[in-house]
Write an enzyme that holds these catalytic residues in place. Structure first.
Site, short mmCIF file in Angstrom:
data_model
loop_
_atom_site.label_atom_id
_atom_site.label_comp_id
_atom_site.label_asym_id
_atom_site.label_seq_id
_atom_site.Cartn_x
_atom_site.Cartn_y
_atom_site.Cartn_z
N LYS A 1 0.84 -1.30 0.05
CA LYS A 1 0.12 -0.10 -0.03
C LYS A 1 0.86 1.24 -0.03
CE LYS A 1 -0.10 0.02 5.17
NZ LYS A 1 -0.72 -0.77 6.09
N TYR B 1 14.02 31.58 3.20
CA TYR B 1 12.80 32.11 3.43
C TYR B 1 12.87 32.33 5.17
CZ TYR B 1 10.27 31.18 -0.72
OH TYR B 1 9.69 31.11 -2.03
N MET C 1 9.10 24.94 -1.12
CA MET C 1 8.58 23.92 -1.74
C MET C 1 9.27 23.01 -2.75
SD MET C 1 5.30 24.63 -3.97
CE MET C 1 4.26 25.76 -2.42
C1 LIG Z 1 0.06 -1.79 6.74
C2 LIG Z 1 -0.70 -2.85 7.40
C3 LIG Z 1 0.31 -4.02 7.88
C4 LIG Z 1 1.75 -3.73 7.86
O1 LIG Z 1 2.29 -3.27 8.77
P1 LIG Z 1 3.89 -3.09 8.94
O2 LIG Z 1 4.03 -2.66 10.44
O3 LIG Z 1 4.27 -2.13 8.09
O4 LIG Z 1 4.44 -4.49 8.89
C5 LIG Z 1 -0.35 -5.19 8.46
N1 LIG Z 1 -1.91 -5.18 8.63
C6 LIG Z 1 -2.41 -4.09 8.13
C7 LIG Z 1 -3.89 -4.08 8.21
C8 LIG Z 1 -1.87 -2.89 7.35
O5 LIG Z 1 -2.87 -1.95 7.13
#
Ligand SMILES: *Cc1c(COP(=O)(O)O)cnc(C)c1O
Length: 381
Positions: free
Chosen positions: A37, A272, A320
């Site tokens: 993800k 800045y 930025m």
């Molecule tokens: C992101 C996620 C993980 C992985 O967690 P890590 O600490 O990166 O290993 C596991 N379970 C769910 C539901 C997640 O959203």
């Protein structure tokens, strides 16, 4: 088209190593579901997923339908598990595409029942159980309602039962996590006693995978560790205390090039807000990266980059799209010279953990926030 002035390098060798380490920890029989993800925690989902698959990842965990589709369309031949909330009007597409997904809302079930009835397809659901995180999850009192729904409709497939730890990487005291594990096991038992037969039971994130084999069941969901980072110092300490010798190798390096070299006299303000004033004649390098790219503004006057294996401190505010560093003592710094924002050069290193400390966050956020518009380049070593 990518901006050629900044890029991320992904070490194929280290990625293969880390997934291999996880595979070794859990054994051959368990499912290794690697979380990709958030653009694989900033590593580039479509860049890393094929290599992870080669190294032993069985399933991929994503957050949304859009991520699942992107992963599927890059040709990944593995089950894809959606771990975030799916809006009711996206559920049909999720079911039709055969993605696996987490469920925990009654509204979702009511809609799913309509979908499986009208399409004749099955929904591959993983029911999330609330055990103490109070994020996603079905509370024990509602479990019966969900069990009845599953029993009432063959199209609603209970493929997995899951939960998620609240307090496993932030401490070396794992009593809360173990309490959650106990609650989870009780809820799993009551679902089984009621006649449900989930294929997969899962709760282990990276920290649990590193520390507690009893959390594996037959499926683990590891994210960060695939990318060669530890969930926290506490997890590392706990692992060492258990006598484990686990080595993860960071996968990501972040590079840019010098966009201008500028000599300024003593007493010059930089950037800045005029927050930095030189105390001697100085040579500055302007870097074409800033907080838009994910180089946190908290790093203003508060970090360093590597040029020719030497540290060049950040001077003034991170803007930025631009940041200034001091190269007075790096005579080889020149226009378009390569700069390491995160990674290793010779004996020097600037790690995600170091940047996290400077910007008062965690390594997860440092790599995840590297802008998706920056190219991820695969390198062999
Ligand atoms: C992101 C996620 C993980 C992985 O967690 P890590 O600490 O990166 O290993 C596991 N379970 C769910 C539901 C997640 O959203």
């Amino acid at each position: 088209m990518y901006n050629s002035l900044t890029w991320v390098e992904i070490s194929k060798a280290n990625l293969l190593h880390n997934v291999g380490v996880l595979r070794g920890l859990i054994g051959d029989d368990q499912i290794l579901c690697s979380a990709v993800k958030s653009n694989a925690y900033g590593h580039g989902m479509t860049t890393v997923a094929p290599i992870m698959k080669e190294a032993g990842t069985n399933w991929f965990g994503v957050n949304s339908l859009s991520e699942a589709v992107e992963l599927y369309e890059c040709g990944i031949d593995a089950p894809i598990y959606i771990m975030g909330y799916i809006p009711l009007d996206e559920l049909e597409e999720v079911v039709l595409r055969g993605f696996h997904f987490v469920v925990y809302n009654k509204e979702t079930f009511v809609r799913l029942r309509e979908i499986v009835t009208s399409t004749g397809e099955v929904a591959h659901t993983h029911l999330k159980l609330e055990t103490g995180n109070n994020r996603q999850g079905v509370v024990a009192d509602d479990l019966e309602w969900f069990i009845d729904m599953y029993k009432g409709d063959k199209g609603l497939v209970l493929e997995g039962l899951a939960t998620h730890f609240a307090n496993i990487e932030d401490t070396t005291d794992h009593s809360y996590a173990l309490l959650q594990l106990e609650k989870f096991e009780k809820m799993v038992s009551s679902a089984r006693a009621a006649g449900l037969e989930p294929n997969y039971i899962h709760c282990a994130n990276s920290a649990a995978t590193i520390l507690f084999p009893k959390t594996y069941f037959n499926f683990v969901r590891a994210g960060l560790s695939n990318y060669g980072m530890w969930p926290s110092n506490e997890t590392l300490v706990s692992s060492l205390q258990e006598g484990r010798r686990i080595e993860f190798k960071p996968v990501l390096s972040w590079k840019t090039r010098i966009a201008q070299i500028k000599r300024v006299p003593a007493g010059s303000f930089v950037g800045y807000g005029c927050t930095f004033k030189t105390t001697h004649d100085s040579l500055l390098a302007v870097l074409p990266i800033g907080y838009y790219d994910g180089y946190d503004r908290m790093l203003s006057n508060n970090s360093y980059v590597l040029i020719d294996g030497k540290r060049a401190p950040v001077r003034g505010r991170v803007a930025m799209n631009m940041t200034m560093v001091d190269v007075t003592d790096i005579p080889t710094a020149s226009l378009e010279k390569e700069v390491t924002l995160l990674g290793v050069e010779g004996d020097e290193k600037i790690s995600a953990e170091q940047l996290a400390q400077f910007s008062e966050t965690i390594n997860y956020e440092v790599t995840t926030r590297i802008n998706d518009r920056i190219e991820r380049r695969l390198v062999d070593s």
